[in-house]
Design a protein around this motif. Structure first.
Motif, PDB file in Angstrom:
ATOM      1  N   LEU A  90      44.109  39.937  12.973  1.00 42.76           N
ATOM      2  CA  LEU A  90      44.456  41.296  13.382  1.00 42.76           C
ATOM      3  C   LEU A  90      43.391  42.281  12.908  1.00 42.76           C
ATOM      4  O   LEU A  90      42.714  42.059  11.893  1.00 42.76           O
ATOM      5  N   SER A  91      43.257  43.371  13.637  1.00 45.56           N
ATOM      6  CA  SER A  91      42.290  44.410  13.259  1.00 45.56           C
ATOM      7  C   SER A  91      42.831  45.189  12.057  1.00 45.56           C
ATOM      8  O   SER A  91      43.952  45.699  12.097  1.00 45.56           O
ATOM      9  N   PRO A  92      42.048  45.318  10.984  1.00 44.13           N
ATOM     10  CA  PRO A  92      42.547  46.037   9.807  1.00 44.13           C
ATOM     11  C   PRO A  92      42.461  47.554   9.919  1.00 44.13           C
ATOM     12  O   PRO A  92      43.101  48.253   9.156  1.00 44.13           O
ATOM     13  N   ILE A  93      41.663  48.069  10.870  1.00 46.77           N
ATOM     14  CA  ILE A  93      41.497  49.525  11.000  1.00 46.77           C
ATOM     15  C   ILE A  93      41.381  49.889  12.474  1.00 46.77           C
ATOM     16  O   ILE A  93      41.182  49.022  13.340  1.00 46.77           O
ATOM     17  N   ASP A  94      41.484  51.192  12.744  1.00 45.62           N
ATOM     18  CA  ASP A  94      41.103  51.719  14.056  1.00 45.62           C
ATOM     19  C   ASP A  94      39.582  51.842  14.080  1.00 45.62           C
ATOM     20  O   ASP A  94      38.985  52.437  13.173  1.00 45.62           O
TER      21      ASP A  94
ATOM     22  N   LYS B 168      42.760  49.095  17.842  1.00 44.35           N
ATOM     23  CA  LYS B 168      43.677  49.811  16.968  1.00 44.35           C
ATOM     24  C   LYS B 168      44.023  48.947  15.754  1.00 44.35           C
ATOM     25  O   LYS B 168      43.909  47.718  15.783  1.00 44.35           O
ATOM     26  N   LYS B 169      44.476  49.601  14.709  1.00 50.61           N
ATOM     27  CA  LYS B 169      44.887  48.879  13.518  1.00 50.61           C
ATOM     28  C   LYS B 169      46.083  47.988  13.847  1.00 50.61           C
ATOM     29  O   LYS B 169      47.057  48.427  14.468  1.00 50.61           O
ATOM     30  N   GLY B 170      46.018  46.712  13.437  1.00 48.77           N
ATOM     31  CA  GLY B 170      47.085  45.759  13.707  1.00 48.77           C
ATOM     32  C   GLY B 170      46.980  45.086  15.059  1.00 48.77           C
ATOM     33  O   GLY B 170      47.816  44.228  15.377  1.00 48.77           O
TER      34      GLY B 170
ATOM     35  N   LYS C 247      32.926  42.395  13.091  1.00 46.99           N
ATOM     36  CA  LYS C 247      32.597  43.563  12.273  1.00 46.99           C
ATOM     37  C   LYS C 247      33.092  44.795  13.026  1.00 46.99           C
ATOM     38  O   LYS C 247      32.698  45.018  14.175  1.00 46.99           O
ATOM     39  N   ILE C 248      33.979  45.521  12.371  1.00 48.36           N
ATOM     40  CA  ILE C 248      34.603  46.688  12.994  1.00 48.36           C
ATOM     41  C   ILE C 248      34.301  47.911  12.128  1.00 48.36           C
ATOM     42  O   ILE C 248      34.392  47.844  10.893  1.00 48.36           O
ATOM     43  N   ALA C 249      33.935  49.005  12.767  1.00 48.90           N
ATOM     44  CA  ALA C 249      33.600  50.225  12.029  1.00 48.90           C
ATOM     45  C   ALA C 249      34.225  51.425  12.710  1.00 48.90           C
ATOM     46  O   ALA C 249      34.363  51.471  13.939  1.00 48.90           O
ATOM     47  N   ASP C 250      34.594  52.389  11.898  1.00 52.17           N
ATOM     48  CA  ASP C 250      35.055  53.684  12.403  1.00 52.17           C
ATOM     49  C   ASP C 250      33.824  54.573  12.529  1.00 52.17           C
ATOM     50  O   ASP C 250      33.299  55.075  11.532  1.00 52.17           O
ATOM     51  N   ILE C 251      33.321  54.752  13.760  1.00 48.93           N
ATOM     52  CA  ILE C 251      32.098  55.527  13.982  1.00 48.93           C
ATOM     53  C   ILE C 251      32.392  56.981  14.344  1.00 48.93           C
ATOM     54  O   ILE C 251      31.499  57.700  14.800  1.00 48.93           O
ATOM     55  N   ASP C 252      33.630  57.406  14.149  1.00 50.32           N
ATOM     56  CA  ASP C 252      33.935  58.829  14.345  1.00 50.32           C
ATOM     57  C   ASP C 252      33.326  59.683  13.239  1.00 50.32           C
ATOM     58  O   ASP C 252      33.274  60.903  13.353  1.00 50.32           O
TER      59      ASP C 252
ATOM     60  N   VAL D 167      34.308  47.215   8.091  1.00 49.37           N
ATOM     61  CA  VAL D 167      35.070  46.075   7.576  1.00 49.37           C
ATOM     62  C   VAL D 167      34.555  44.792   8.219  1.00 49.37           C
ATOM     63  O   VAL D 167      34.146  44.773   9.385  1.00 49.37           O
ATOM     64  N   HIS D 168      34.576  43.720   7.416  1.00 53.08           N
ATOM     65  CA  HIS D 168      34.227  42.389   7.892  1.00 53.08           C
ATOM     66  C   HIS D 168      35.529  41.609   8.066  1.00 53.08           C
ATOM     67  O   HIS D 168      36.265  41.390   7.106  1.00 53.08           O
TER      68      HIS D 168
END
Length: 468
Positions: free
Chosen positions: A265-269, A137-139, A291-296, A106-107
């Motif tokens: 706010l962060s939109p995702i974990d 964390k999200k939010g 730029k936030i990414a779920d790298i799991d 997500v951007h």
């Protein structure tokens, strides 16, 4: 005196005759040496002369076969290889790399331009500002931005609410007077229309702020501020002055330094991969703040040659699996994965397509961009033959080989193939329905292009165009 002269003359004649005899012997010896040296040359010339069996050096057609002479076989140094049964099952090895899942990236942007007044910490306390690589964390609060636009829009809502409260009060009083007939009906209707316009304006501004994702707590503050202003205006300046003289505090305004703030706010974990702001920066709506990414969950992207695409696409969905080997995780062994997407676009320079599939990274063992190798086990196919790669004549849309139909390599038949696999040394293929290939057949590995050109020149135009 006369006798002496006779002797000298006789001696000179004898010497002359002896010299002539020696000259004759020398001439004879020269002829003899010339004859001896001429014998090998004559033999060589005789060998070079075409014999009846090799007189025709030009290739010719006999049915579907191209016939060349023994001299051509020797001069071109034609070589052959053997057709062997394909080793089954085959493993398709592909190279690729680990990439982000586009659906997990997500951007983070801002809906309003403004000045960055705070960058939050990862622990949501008074720690250092968020850094690249930290998890959120999200939010979770990432930053705060002061925007004049959002402050003005909140003030617009305060103004609309204050006007609505005034119109509501006037309309209510006119309704009381209506019962006594002290006012005209037209005045009441005009006031009603003014009150309705106020309601519409309030709802419009409220919906705008809601679409800008202003929290309900902020909406409540705006209404409190509007009621405070309306109550103060209703009381009049004299009452307010008397209250101040009596030492009674006036109601405090809820407008403070946070009135024009926007919370990012962060939109995702996920994990912070990029950060492009610091306190004091002026940012706009087109800027990527984070730029936030779920790298799991990462994706494996591997290149596959176009001739192998049909083989993989023909596999049932439950058999589209591969073993993934990452260089940094050799000791851990390969990881089993699933092929989710078979690419539809062929790279014109490499003639490859893209296969993608997920790989679990919940333990954080892998990194984005790491080199990876994948292995796909291809089930065995009947009647598949292994042919040396040097024997393949690749004409773009068709591939063919020359098969020897005689022990002396003078008779050749060109057979078109259906390729199944290609490696650095061999191809796995079957012949077309009208042709036959057998294990043990000799295929041409040197001089393929020359014989193919000769066969094209000798073939009728209709046959050549049909073959192509």
């Amino acid at each position: 005196m006369n006798m002496t002269m006779v002797r000298l003359r006789s001696r000179r004649q004898g010497q002359r005759l002896h010299g002539m005899a020696s000259l004759r012997w020398i001439v004879c010896l020269c002829f003899l040496l010339f004859a001896v040296c001429s014998i090998p040359c004559a033999k060589a010339i005789a060998e070079e002369r075409p014999s009846p069996t090799t007189a025709n050096q030009q290739p010719r057609l006999e049915g579907k076969q191209l016939v060349v002479s023994l001299g051509t076989v020797k001069s071109m140094q034609l070589t052959t290889g053997d057709i062997q049964p394909a080793r089954q099952p085959q493993s398709l090895r592909l190279t690729g790399q680990l990439v982000l899942d586009p659906a997990k990236l997500v951007h983070v942007t801002t809906r309003f331009s403004g000045e960055v007044v705070r960058v939050a910490s990862a622990d949501e306390k008074d720690g250092p500002p968020i850094r690249i690589g930290e998890k959120v964390k999200k939010g979770q609060l990432l930053a705060k931005i002061w925007s004049r636009e959002i402050g003005e829009k909140k003030s617009d809502l305060v103004d609309a609410l204050s006007q609505l409260y005034l119109d509501e009060s006037i309309y209510r009083n006119l309704k009381v007077l209506e019962k006594s007939g002290a006012i005209q009906q037209r005045s009441l209707e005009e006031m009603q229309r003014s009150y309705e316009s106020g309601l519409i304006l309030v709802e419009r501004v409220r919906r705008t702020l809601t679409s800008w994702r202003i929290a309900e707590t902020e909406m409540a503050k705006i209404e409190i501020e509007a009621r405070r202003i309306h109550a103060q205006a209703t009381a009049g300046p004299s009452v307010n002055l008397d209250a101040e003289a009596a030492g009674k505090p006036a109601p405090e305004s809820v407008v403070d330094a946070t009135w024009g703030e926007i919370q990012i706010l962060s939109p995702i974990d996920g994990t912070i991969l990029e950060k492009n702001l610091t306190v004091g920066d002026i940012v706009g709506t087109e800027d990527d703040l984070f730029k936030i990414a779920d790298i799991d969950r990462l994706m494996v992207m591997a290149n596959i040659y176009e001739e192998d695409l049909d083989t993989v696409a023909a596999l049932p969905v439950d058999q589209r699996v591969w073993r993934i080997e990452v260089n940094s995780q050799v000791t851990a062994g390969p990881v089993r994965g699933v092929i989710e997407v078979i690419g539809d676009v062929i790279d014109p320079s490499q003639h490859t397509a893209i296969l993608t599939g997920p790989i679990d990274n919940s333990q954080g063992a892998f990194r984005i961009g790491q080199f990876a190798q994948t292995v796909i086990d291809i089930p065995a196919k009947p009647n598949l033959l292994q042919i040396p790669l040097e024997a393949i004549i690749d004409a773009g849309a068709r591939q063919s080989i020359f098969v020897s139909r005689s022990g002396d390599l003078t008779h050749w038949e060109r057979i078109e193939l259906n390729l199944a696999r290609r490696t650095s040394k061999f191809v796995w293929a079957t012949a077309n329905a009208q042709d036959t290939l057998h294990v043990g057949d000799k295929v041409l590995t040197r001089g393929c292009l020359e014989l193919s050109s000769a066969l094209d020149e000798l073939s009728p135009a209709s046959d050549t165009s049909a073959g192509r």
